[in-house]
Design a protein around this motif. Structure first.
Motif: not given
Length: 353
Positions: A148-152, A179-186, A196-197
């Motif tokens: 995940f970190e490498d992706f971002w 994998g869930d690398y993107f959901q950051a609604e909370d 990430i936001v």
């Protein structure tokens, strides 16, 4: 290989993220208004493609030719040495889908600091030798939790304004596809040194899930660049959607995204089937609008893509879907030009500052 990593220049540490801010409003209307010359290009392309669709056996032969010339697994060993290195093997979702050394994405900053890792991420630069105003892509796998970190890092480093996700996290057979690398609604989500936001979230009538995200290093004092994340969860693995509306809406939403210098990130699970089909559709329509009728040779386009990432466009069904989506979009563009009833169907606006 056609495109090397050297063709893509990552952002430097001194670049100003504010210059790449991406402002996106889902509530205003985007219409692709073509010129008189583009109308001629679209009309001619549509005539030729409709003739081709009347000969389905020819399309079947085309795909058979593509498959006959595809790169075989044993041939990959000498071309994918970094991907197959022991320190990087665990970073590949599928052992038979890895990037070629010549055009792989290289991370300057990588969670894996071992020298032999060589800044590895399972991602490939994808493009055709077309005019400068044609989109370039990064084709990649659905990220794994430990990548995940490498992706971002890749998204920040290469100033990618858009991520297109053509898969669900888990398919109907309960198989994990991404994998869930993107959901950051909370609130903010952190991956190592990156935060990430999600600023807003919206689902469209065509089942696209849109997220406007801010992505930045946690310690950075610079304004965070915005990234548009588009997920199309209804495109089945190894298959095609029931219609072309959503895929063409994606094209319309990305039409005004500046094509240089930043590539669009596209992924499904392996980053070759659905990903390859979308890249083919997007690239072909763009080139037709520039009057490049060589774009109608889908075999050539996909052959180029396959020289950059193995297996792009996996199935005959996906190959035929490319034709159908291109024809449907050309019909739509012509209808818009002639003042047809499709005006305003797609509600979005994309602007860069």
């Amino acid at each position: 290989m056609v495109t090397g990593a050297s063709d893509f220049t990552p952002s430097s540490s001194n670049s100003n993220p504010a210059q790449q801010r991406f402002d996106f409003s889902v509530n205003s209307t985007l219409r692709i208004l073509i010129t008189a010359n583009q109308y001629k290009y679209c009309s001619e392309a549509l005539r030729l493609l409709n003739e081709k669709l009347q000969m389905p056996h020819e399309i079947t032969k085309e795909f058979a030719r593509l498959q006959a010339n595809r790169i075989r697994q044993p041939e990959m060993a000498s071309s994918c040495t970094v991907a197959f290195h022991s320190v990087n093997k665990s970073k590949n979702r599928y052992t038979n889908v890895v990037p070629f050394d010549d055009n792989r994405v290289v991370l300057n900053s990588c969670k894996d600091y071992r020298l032999s890792a060589n800044g590895y991420i399972n991602a490939s630069f994808i493009s055709t030798p077309s005019p400068e105003n044609i989109s370039k892509f990064i084709s990649t796998q659905g990220p794994l939790p430990h990548t995940f970190e490498d992706f971002w890092e890749m998204v920040i480093q290469y100033r990618c304004p858009v991520i297109l996700m053509l898969t669900r996290l888990v398919d109907n057979f309960k198989t994990v596809k991404c994998g869930d690398y993107f959901q950051a609604e909370d609130g903010p989500r952190e991956f190592g040194k990156i935060s990430i936001v999600t600023k807003w979230l919206q689902t469209t009538e065509t089942s696209l899930v849109l997220r406007n995200m801010e992505v930045n290093y946690k310690e950075s004092d610079e304004p965070p660049p915005s990234v548009l994340h588009i997920q199309y969860p209804e495109w089945p693995d190894h298959g095609v959607p029931t219609d072309t509306f959503a895929v063409r809406e994606i094209f319309k939403r990305l039409y005004n995204v500046p094509v240089n210098p930043s590539p669009i990130v596209v992924h499904c699970s392996a980053g070759i089937g659905r990903t390859g089909a979308y890249c083919t559709i997007h690239n072909t329509i763009q080139r037709i609008l520039l009057g490049d009728m060589s774009a109608l040779d889908l075999v050539n386009t996909i052959s180029i893509f396959r020289s950059q990432r193995i297996g792009m466009v996996q199935t005959m069904e996906q190959y035929l879907f490319c034709y159908k989506a291109i024809v449907d979009e050309l019909n739509d563009l012509i209808s818009e030009f002639l003042g047809g009833s499709n005006a305003g169907r797609y509600a979005c606006s994309a602007r860069f500052h």
